[in-house]
Design an enzyme around this catalytic site. Structure first.
Site, PDB file in Angstrom:
ATOM      1  CG  ASP A  50      41.642 -10.155  42.068  1.00  0.00           C
ATOM      2  OD1 ASP A  50      42.687  -9.868  42.675  1.00  0.00           O
ATOM      3  OD2 ASP A  50      40.668 -10.720  42.598  1.00  0.00           O
ATOM      4  CE1 TYR A 109      37.002  -2.799  42.887  1.00  0.00           C
ATOM      5  CE2 TYR A 109      36.780  -2.018  45.151  1.00  0.00           C
ATOM      6  CZ  TYR A 109      37.564  -2.479  44.109  1.00  0.00           C
ATOM      7  OH  TYR A 109      38.925  -2.622  44.293  1.00  0.00           O
TER       8      TYR A 109
END
Length: 240
Positions: A50, A109
């Site tokens: 994003d 992540y």
């Protein structure tokens, strides 16, 4: 010839990793850099991130001419045009059947929380908040491990065939004056990592957040639907 690029980028300078109509995605900037050296084929990235989310080891594949055999020189030429916000770290020749997104077995992540004084020059790359109990946080993070339906942990409007994901690792550790939260899974839904971080932080604010967080994962009733800020999130590794 197909090549695989491993690259990092500063997500604060882009509107997300995917190509955008206004041409301000990471893929748009990388495609332009590739164009400048004579590569015009479509880029296939391993994951989408994003707006504001960073990457230290994003992976992508692209077709190019057989004459690009000097990969060291090719990397240098691409970086000349990709800098300062994208940096190609490595280029390898890939199998012709390799597909950066669908061949990925797992993704990892990291989310960075700084416990120091707010610094405007680092604000795009972490979030600032007081220290919390690391042992308690690690116990709470165990609720995410395993195969679950993460429907409630994805952004609305996501186009996914299945919300089932398997979390292999979920833990945090202290580094200097920071806490680093790590998630490794076979895949992530849109916004999932940020929503898991937000729910962890919400659970930490409760007197006993373990049971509410456990129910949030099992019953798809998150403690909060507001994701953690994107600036602390980094796509750190792709596993093939």
């Amino acid at each position: 010839m197909k090549i695989r690029l491993i690259f990092s980028y500063d997500g604060s300078k882009f509107q997300g990793s995917q190509t955008q109509p206004h041409k301000n995605g990471v893929e748009d900037a990388l495609y332009e850099a590739l164009n400048r050296v004579g590569i015009f084929n479509k880029i296939i990235s391993s994951s989408r991130t994003d707006k504001g989310v960073h990457a230290t080891n994003q992976s992508a594949s692209v077709e190019c001419g057989e004459h690009f055999r000097d990969l060291t020189r090719l990397k240098s030429l691409i970086n000349r045009h990709a800098h300062p916000f994208i940096h190609v770290k490595q280029i390898n020749i890939a199998d012709e059947n390799f597909q950066a997104r669908y061949d990925a077995k797992a993704r990892l992540y990291r989310y960075i929380i700084d416990h120091g004084t707010y610094d405007v020059f680092r604000a795009n790359y972490c979030i600032f908040m007081p220290k919390f109990d690391l042992n308690r946080a690690n116990k709470l993070l165990k609720n995410f491990i395993g195969e679950h339906d993460f429907s409630a942990f994805m952004k609305t409007g996501s186009d996914t065939k299945s919300p089932i994901r398997t979390i292999y690792k979920a833990y945090c550790y202290e580094y200097k004056n920071k806490t680093v939260i790590v998630f490794k899974a076979n895949g992530f839904l849109r916004g999932q990592v940020r929503l898991m971080v937000a729910n962890l932080l919400k659970a930490l604010s409760l007197k006993d957040g373990s049971e509410p967080l456990n129910l949030a994962v099992k019953n798809q009733k998150p403690l909060t639907r507001i994701p953690a800020p994107p600036n602390g999130l980094y796509l750190s590794r792709i596993f093939y």
